[in-house]
Scaffold this active site. Structure first.
Site, PDB file in Angstrom:
ATOM      1  N   SER A 107       0.855  -1.183   0.000  1.00 49.21           N
ATOM      2  CA  SER A 107       0.000   0.000   0.000  1.00 49.21           C
ATOM      3  C   SER A 107       0.888   1.228   0.000  1.00 49.21           C
ATOM      4  O   SER A 107       2.056   1.174   0.413  1.00 49.21           O
ATOM      5  CB  SER A 107      -0.880   0.008   1.263  1.00 49.21           C
ATOM      6  OG  SER A 107      -1.470   1.279   1.480  1.00 49.21           O
ATOM      7  N   TYR A 166      -1.854   0.177  10.721  1.00 49.03           N
ATOM      8  CA  TYR A 166      -1.867  -0.120   9.289  1.00 49.03           C
ATOM      9  C   TYR A 166      -0.521   0.226   8.667  1.00 49.03           C
ATOM     10  O   TYR A 166       0.043  -0.554   7.891  1.00 49.03           O
ATOM     11  CB  TYR A 166      -2.989   0.649   8.601  1.00 49.03           C
ATOM     12  CG  TYR A 166      -3.238   0.199   7.183  1.00 49.03           C
ATOM     13  CD1 TYR A 166      -3.738  -1.081   6.917  1.00 49.03           C
ATOM     14  CD2 TYR A 166      -2.982   1.041   6.109  1.00 49.03           C
ATOM     15  CE1 TYR A 166      -3.969  -1.501   5.625  1.00 49.03           C
ATOM     16  CE2 TYR A 166      -3.212   0.625   4.806  1.00 49.03           C
ATOM     17  CZ  TYR A 166      -3.710  -0.647   4.569  1.00 49.03           C
ATOM     18  OH  TYR A 166      -3.938  -1.059   3.277  1.00 49.03           O
TER      19      TYR A 166
END
Length: 240
Positions: A141, A154
Site C-alpha cells: 500500500s 496499518y
C-alpha cells in the site's frame, strides 16, 4: 490476454474488493483460482460466479492460525496438484488514535496483514521450490511509503510487509521463485468506502485495474522479474 491455463493461484482475502477483482481477472485468463477467505458466504458467491465460465475453488483460510494455514495450503497442493501463484491480498485496519487503539486490535492487524503473508509464504515456498517455479505477490500500500494520522497499526504492518517482501525476494530467487511487492494506491473497494464515505470516488482507482496488473505479472514466464510495482489512480493524493 496472457494465458494462465493450467496455473493454480491462491488469492487470500478473495471474497471482496481487490481480492474478488483479482480472482475474476485470473479466472478469465484461464487459471484455476483458489479463493482463500474466512468470509465463506461471500467467497462461495465469487466461486459460483467464476464457475459459470471458469474454474474456482473455495478453501477456508484463517490467516491468524498458523496450523490452519499450513494445513490448508497442504490440502490445496494435494487436491490441486500444485500451487503456481500466491497473492497475499487480505488486510484489515483500525482507524483510531494510538491512545484509543486496543492492544487486541494492534495484534489482530499484525496477524492478518503481516504475520499472515509470512505464514502463507513460509508454507508455499517449499512447494514452489519443489516444482521449480512459482510467483508470490504481496499487496502492499502507499501506506508503506508515507504516514498519515490515526493509522499507526496499518502503517506498521504495510511498512513491515514491504520490508518482508524485499527480504523474501532475495531468498526465493535462489530456488527459482519470483516475488513482487505490488504497492496499490486508493481503490473503490469496501475497505476504503465503508470506512471513509466522504472520499470522492473519482479520486480512487477501480480495483479491476489493479487486478489486471496482478494478472499481467503472474502471466510473465520470462526470466525477468518485477520486484516492486507502484499502481496509483491518476488523482492519487496519498502519494507522492
Amino acid at each position: 490476454m496472457e494465458n494462465l491455463t493450467s496455473k493454480v493461484i491462491l488469492v487470500t482475502g478473495g471474497a471482496q474488493g481487490l481480492g474478488k477483482a483479482t480472482c475474476l481477472a485470473l479466472a478469465e485468463a484461464g487459471a484455476t483460482v483458489i479463493v482463500g477467505d474466512i468470509q465463506e458466504d461471500k467467497a462461495r458467491a465469487v466461486v459460483d460466479q467464476i464457475n459459470q465460465n471458469g474454474k474456482a475453488v473455495f478453501y477456508r483460510l484463517d490467516l491468524t492460525d498458523a496450523s490452519s494455514v499450513e494445513q490448508t495450503i497442504n490440502t490445496i497442493h494435494s487436491e490441486q496438484g500444485r500451487i503456481d501463484g500466491l497473492v497475499n491480498n487480505a488486510g484489515i485496519d483500525f482507524t483510531k488514535p494510538i491512545t484509543e487503539l486496543a492492544v487486541s486490535e494492534w495484534d489482530a492487524a499484525m496477524n492478518v496483514n503481516l504475520r499472515g503473508p509470512f505464514l502463507t509464504s513460509k508454507f508455499v515456498l517449499p512447494l514452489m521450490a519443489e516444482q521449480k517455479g512459482g510467483h508470490i505477490i504481496n499487496v502492499v500500500s502507499t501506506a508503506a511509503l508515507r504516514a498519515w494520522t490515526e493509522a499507526s497499526v496499518y502503517h506498521a504492518t504495510k511498512w513491515g510487509l514491504r520490508g518482508f517482501t524485499q527480504a523474501l525476494f532475495t531468498e526465493a530467487r535462489k530456488v527459482g521463485v519470483k516475488v513482487t511487492g505490488l504497492i496499490a494506491g486508493g481503490m473503490r473497494t469496501p475497505f476504503l468506502l465503508d470506512r471513509f464515505p466522504d472520499i470522492p470516488p473519482q479520486n480512487l482507482q477501480d480495483p479491476e485495474n489493479v487486478a489486471e496488473k496482478i494478472r499481467y505479472i503472474l502471466a510473465d514466464e520470462s526470466q525477468t522479474i518485477v520486484p516492486e510495482l507502484l499502481v496509483l489512480p491518476l488523482m492519487e493524493t496519498s502519494w507522492p
